[in-house]
Write an enzyme that holds these catalytic residues in place. Structure first.
Site, PDB file in Angstrom:
ATOM      1  CD  GLU A  36      -5.754  -0.284   7.158  1.00  0.00           C
ATOM      2  OE1 GLU A  36      -4.725  -0.956   6.958  1.00  0.00           O
ATOM      3  OE2 GLU A  36      -6.176   0.020   8.285  1.00  0.00           O
ATOM      4  NE  ARG A 262       6.224  -3.000   1.000  1.00  0.00           N
ATOM      5  CZ  ARG A 262       4.972  -2.855   1.450  1.00  0.00           C
ATOM      6  NH1 ARG A 262       4.210  -3.898   1.643  1.00  0.00           N
ATOM      7  NH2 ARG A 262       4.513  -1.668   1.724  1.00  0.00           N
ATOM      8  CE  LYS A 272      -1.484   2.611   3.335  1.00  0.00           C
ATOM      9  NZ  LYS A 272      -2.805   2.024   3.194  1.00  0.00           N
TER      10      LYS A 272
HETATM   11  P1  ATP Z   1       1.830   0.601   3.718  1.00  0.00           P
HETATM   12  O1  ATP Z   1       2.780  -0.369   4.337  1.00  0.00           O
HETATM   13  O2  ATP Z   1       2.466   1.701   2.969  1.00  0.00           O
HETATM   14  O3  ATP Z   1       0.763   1.062   4.653  1.00  0.00           O
HETATM   15  P2  ATP Z   1       0.044  -1.315   2.831  1.00  0.00           P
HETATM   16  O4  ATP Z   1       0.445  -2.537   2.107  1.00  0.00           O
HETATM   17  O5  ATP Z   1      -0.342  -1.450   4.233  1.00  0.00           O
HETATM   18  O6  ATP Z   1       1.137  -0.246   2.606  1.00  0.00           O
HETATM   19  P3  ATP Z   1      -2.484  -1.043   1.658  1.00  0.00           P
HETATM   20  O7  ATP Z   1      -3.378   0.123   1.687  1.00  0.00           O
HETATM   21  O8  ATP Z   1      -2.887  -2.253   2.384  1.00  0.00           O
HETATM   22  O9  ATP Z   1      -1.084  -0.538   2.116  1.00  0.00           O
HETATM   23  O10 ATP Z   1      -2.094  -1.405   0.179  1.00  0.00           O
HETATM   24  C1  ATP Z   1      -2.969  -1.515  -0.910  1.00  0.00           C
HETATM   25  C2  ATP Z   1      -2.320  -2.376  -1.946  1.00  0.00           C
HETATM   26  O11 ATP Z   1      -1.108  -1.784  -2.369  1.00  0.00           O
HETATM   27  C3  ATP Z   1      -1.979  -3.728  -1.394  1.00  0.00           C
HETATM   28  O12 ATP Z   1      -2.364  -4.719  -2.326  1.00  0.00           O
HETATM   29  C4  ATP Z   1      -0.501  -3.684  -1.204  1.00  0.00           C
HETATM   30  O13 ATP Z   1       0.040  -4.960  -1.342  1.00  0.00           O
HETATM   31  C5  ATP Z   1      -0.066  -2.712  -2.299  1.00  0.00           C
HETATM   32  N1  ATP Z   1       1.186  -2.053  -1.938  1.00  0.00           N
HETATM   33  C6  ATP Z   1       1.445  -1.342  -0.825  1.00  0.00           C
HETATM   34  N2  ATP Z   1       2.725  -0.917  -0.798  1.00  0.00           N
HETATM   35  C7  ATP Z   1       3.297  -1.366  -1.939  1.00  0.00           C
HETATM   36  C8  ATP Z   1       4.609  -1.264  -2.508  1.00  0.00           C
HETATM   37  N3  ATP Z   1       5.591  -0.613  -1.888  1.00  0.00           N
HETATM   38  N4  ATP Z   1       4.830  -1.850  -3.703  1.00  0.00           N
HETATM   39  C9  ATP Z   1       3.842  -2.503  -4.334  1.00  0.00           C
HETATM   40  N5  ATP Z   1       2.604  -2.639  -3.860  1.00  0.00           N
HETATM   41  C10 ATP Z   1       2.317  -2.088  -2.672  1.00  0.00           C
HETATM   42 MG    MG Z   2      -1.192  -1.215   5.888  1.00  0.00          MG
END
Ligand code: ATP
Ligand code: MG
Length: 570
Positions: A36, A262, A272
Site C-alpha cells: 500500500e 512477518r 509503516k
Molecule cells: P505495515 O504494517 O508496515 O504498514 P503492511 O502489511 O500494512 O505493513 P503493506 O504495504 O500492506 O504493508 O505490505 C505489503 C506486503 O508486505 C504485504 O504482503 C505484507 O504482508 C508484507 N509485509 C509487510 N510487513 C512485513 C513484515 N514485517 N514481514 C514480512 N512481510 C511483510
Molecule cells: Mg498497512
C-alpha cells in the site's frame, strides 16, 4: 510446468509443489508483491519481496508489483515512487507487470453489482456506531442489520446513487450478506464499499466510493491471474472472506491465499505507520535516516542489496511470529562487505604524533593492501611523513597491564609503516590534556622490508597529517533502547509523542567532526562500502553534498558469528 519440480525449501513451496503435481493452475506459478503506498518500504517488506520474487524465479513463474491503492486518504505518489526505487534497488524486476488496484475500480464496481444481483450484498444505513453494536463480540453472535433484506432493485439503485455522490461520506455502506452468527468476525456481513470524498493520487475525484481491502484484494489477485497470494499471518482470519468473494462470484482458477510470519527485528519498529510517526514528529531525519529500518535508510547507512537478500534467505519462512536479532542483519552486511570493501585508514578522534627522528619535509610512499580477502583488489600507495595522526584512545599515559597500544616509552607498529616509540608527551599545562606525542621511529622496520626481526604487540592505524582529508563521521546505534515491544508493534494505535520518546535510544547517533581520513577517500562514491581499519564498514553519505561525511554501516566486531560459529546462523 514442464519437467522437474524444484525441491521445496519451506512450507509455501510444499504447497506450490503439490499444486504443480496436481496441475492445479496448469503448471503456472504467479505471485505478487502488493504494497500500500502509504509509507516507505522497510526490511519486513524486503522479506516479502524476496519471497514473492524468489518463488517466481525458482519456479520459472512471474511476480507482479501491484500497488494496493484503495485508501486514498493515506496514500501518496511520493510513496509509489520510493517503493518502485526500492524494489529495483533490491534487485528484482517486474518487467511490464506494474499494476495498481485503482486500475480495477470499474471492474470491482461491476463485481459488486453482481454480488447485489445474486442477493449476496446489500446497502446498509446503520451508522458506524450502530454497526459496531450489531456486530457482536468474540463470545456473542452479531445481529442482522434491519436493512439486510432490501430488494435487489433497491440495493442496485442505492449503490448506483452512492457512486453518483448523492450521499455524504460514511452515510451508507455496501455490505456482504454472509453470516452474523459466524464465529469469525470478518464474516459478519463485512463492509465492501464505503463513501469517502478524498482525492486519489491516480483516479483523482472520479470516485467517491472506495472498495475495502478484503474485497479488492482477492479480486485484484484474480484479475492478474495470481496463483499463490502470499501474505502475513494477521490475514489468516480474513482468508474465509477472501475465498467467499471469489467463490460467490463463481470465478474459476481462484488464487490461494497463504500466510507466513512477518519479520520482526529487535530494537527497531516495523510498521509503516509508526515509522511515519517518527518522521512526522521529527525524531529522525526523514524516511531515509540511516537509523531507520527502511530500505532507503539501510541503503544510506551502507547496506548492500546482496546482504539484505542474503539475510532474508537465511532467516527463512515460518508459520509463527518471532523476533529476529538485529545482529543477524549486521552479520550479513559484514560478511558481504568483508569480501568487497576496499580498506582505508581513517582517524576518528585524532591525536597528533611528531616523529622527531624522521627527516623534516620527507614523504615516503608506502604500499598498502586494498583488501586482504581479495588478492585482485591490489595495492595502493599511502604517504608517510614526520607528522601523523593516531587515534586518541590508542594512547594512554598510565596504561593497565594488557594495553598493547602506545604509552610513554613503549613501542607499536604503525600499519603498513614503521615501529615507533613514544619519547615524550606534550600536555596542556592548565588542563592536563594530552596535546601531542613526540616519537622516534626505527628505519629498519618498514613493513614489507623489515630487516630488524623485531616484534611488537600492537598495530595502530594512522594518517599523515599533511595529506589526510578532514571528514565527518556518523556512528549509529539501535533506534530503540530495548528490544521490540511486541505489543507496540502489533497495537493498531500509534504511541503518543511521550511514549515514542521513551522508547527511542538517545544515543542512536554520534556525529564526529574533525576526523582525518586517507586522501584516497576523496574518490569515495555513495553506495560503495569501505572498511576503515579497526573501525568498521563505512559509506559516503549520499545526502551530504560536497562534504566528506561517512556513515558507519556496522562496526567490525561480530557478536553473531561468535554465537553461531562457523556456518549459517539459525
Ligand atoms: P505495515 O504494517 O508496515 O504498514 P503492511 O502489511 O500494512 O505493513 P503493506 O504495504 O500492506 O504493508 O505490505 C505489503 C506486503 O508486505 C504485504 O504482503 C505484507 O504482508 C508484507 N509485509 C509487510 N510487513 C512485513 C513484515 N514485517 N514481514 C514480512 N512481510 C511483510
Ligand atoms: Mg498497512
Amino acid at each position: 510446468m514442464a519437467g522437474i519440480i524444484p525441491s521445496p525449501s519451506n512450507f509455501i513451496e510444499n504447497i506450490i509443489n503439490s499444486d504443480l503435481e496436481n496441475n492445479k493452475y496448469g503448471g503456472r506459478v504467479h505471485t505478487r508483491f502488493p504494497p500500500e503506498p502509504n509509507g516507505y518500504l522497510h526490511i519486513g517488506h524486503a522479506k516479502s519481496i524476496c519471497l514473492n520474487f524468489g518463488i517466481a524465479r525458482k519456479y520459472n513463474g512471474l511476480c507482479n508489483l501491484r500497488f494496493d491503492d484503495t485508501n486514498p486518504s493515506k496514500e501518496d505518489i511520493e510513496y509509489v515512487e520510493s517503493i518502485i526505487e526500492d524494489v529495483k534497488w533490491l534487485g528484482f524486476d517486474w518487467e511490464d507487470r506494474l499494476y495498481f488496484a485503482s486500475d480495477y475500480f470499474e471492474q470491482l464496481y461491476d463485481y459488486a453489482v453482481q454480488l447485489i444481483q445474486k442477493g449476496k450484498a446489500f446497502v446498509c444505513d446503520l451508522s458506524n456506531e450502530e454497526m459496531r453494536e450489531y456486530r457482536g463480540t468474540l463470545t456473542e453472535p452479531g445481529r442482522e442489520s434491519p436493512y439486510r433484506d432490501r430488494s435487489v432493485e433497491e440495493n442496485l439503485d442505492l449503490f448506483a446513487r452512492m457512486r453518483a455522490g448523492e450521499f455524504p461520506d460514511g452515510f451508507r455502506v455496501l455490505r456482504a450478506k454472509i453470516d452474523m452468527g459466524s464465529p469469525n468476525m470478518n464474516m459478519r456481513d463485512p463492509a465492501l464499499y464505503r463513501i469517502l470524498r478524498a482525492t486519489h493520487h491516480r483516479t483523482g475525484d472520479a470516485w467517491c466510493i472506495y472498495p475495502m481491502y478484503d474485497y479488492a484484494h482477492p479480486l485484484s489477485d484474480y484479475l492478474e491471474n495470481i496463483t499463490h497470494s502470499i501474505c502475513t499471518l494477521e490475514f489468516e482470519d480474513h482468508r474465509p472472506l477472501y475465498d467467499w468473494v471469489l467463490e460467490t462470484l463463481e470465478l474459476e482458477e481462484r488464487p490461494l491465499q497463504i500466510e507466513f510470519a512477518r519479520l520482526n527485528l529487535s530494537q527497531t519498529l516495523m510498521s509503516k505507520r509508526k515509522l511515519r510517526e517518527l518522521v512526522e514528529q521529527g525524531f529522525v531525519d526523514g524516511w531515509d535516516d540511516p537509523r531507520m529500518p527502511t530500505l532507503s535508510g539501510l541503503r544510506r547507512r551502507g547496506y548492500t542489496p546482496e546482504s539484505i537478500r542474503d539475510f532474508c534467505d537465511r532467516i527463512g519462512v515460518a508459520k509463527s511470529n518471532s523476533v529476529v536479532d538485529m545482529a543477524q542483519l549486521e552479520h550479513a552486511v559484514r560478511e558481504d562487505l568483508n569480501r568487497r570493501a576496499q580498506r582505508f585508514m581513517a582517524v576518528l578522534r585524532p591525536l597528533k604524533v611528531v616523529i622527531e627522528s624522521y627527516p623534516q619535509g620527507q614523504v615516503e610512499e608506502l604500499d598498502a593492501e586494498n583488501n586482504p580477502e581479495n588478492p585482485q583488489a591490489g595495492w595502493r600507495k599511502i604517504p608517510f611523513s614526520r607528522e601523523l595522526y593516531i587515534e586518541q584512545d590508542d594512547f594512554m599515559e598510565s596504561p593497565p597491564k594488557k594495553f598493547f597500544r602506545l604509552s610513554p616509552g613503549r613501542e607499536v607498529r604503525l600499519k603498513h609503516a614503521y615501529i615507533i616509540k613514544c619519547e615524550e608527551v606534550i600536555k596542556d599545562d592548565a588542563t592536563g590534556e594530552v596535546l601531542e606525542l613526540r616519537c622516534s621511529y626505527d628505519p629498519q622496520t618498514r613493513s614489507g622490508a623489515d630487516t630488524s626481526g623485531r616484534k611488537v604487540k600492537g598495530t595502530l592505524h594512522w594518517v599523515s597529517a599533511a595529506h589526510a582529508l578532514p571528514a565527518e563521521v556518523r556512528l549509529y546505534d539501535h533506534l530503540l533502547k530495548e528490544s521490540a515491544p511486541q505489543e507496540i508493534e502489533e497495537d493498531e494505535d500509534l504511541p503518543g509523542r511521550g511514549e515514542l520518546k521513551q522508547m527511542l535510544n538517545p544515543r542512536s547517533l554520534e556525529k564526529l567532526t574533525g576526523c582525518q581520513v586517507e586522501a584516497g577517500l576523496k574518490e569515495a562514491v555513495p553506495g560503495q562500502g569501505y572498511q576503515f581499519l579497526r573501525q568498521g564498514y563505512f559509506c559516503l553519505d549520499a545526502a551530504a553534498g560536497d562534504q566528506l561525511v561517512f556513515n558507519r554501516t556496522v562496526p567490525l566486531r561480530d557478536t553473531w558469528a561468535k554465537i553461531h560459529k562457523p556456518g549459517r546462523p539459525g
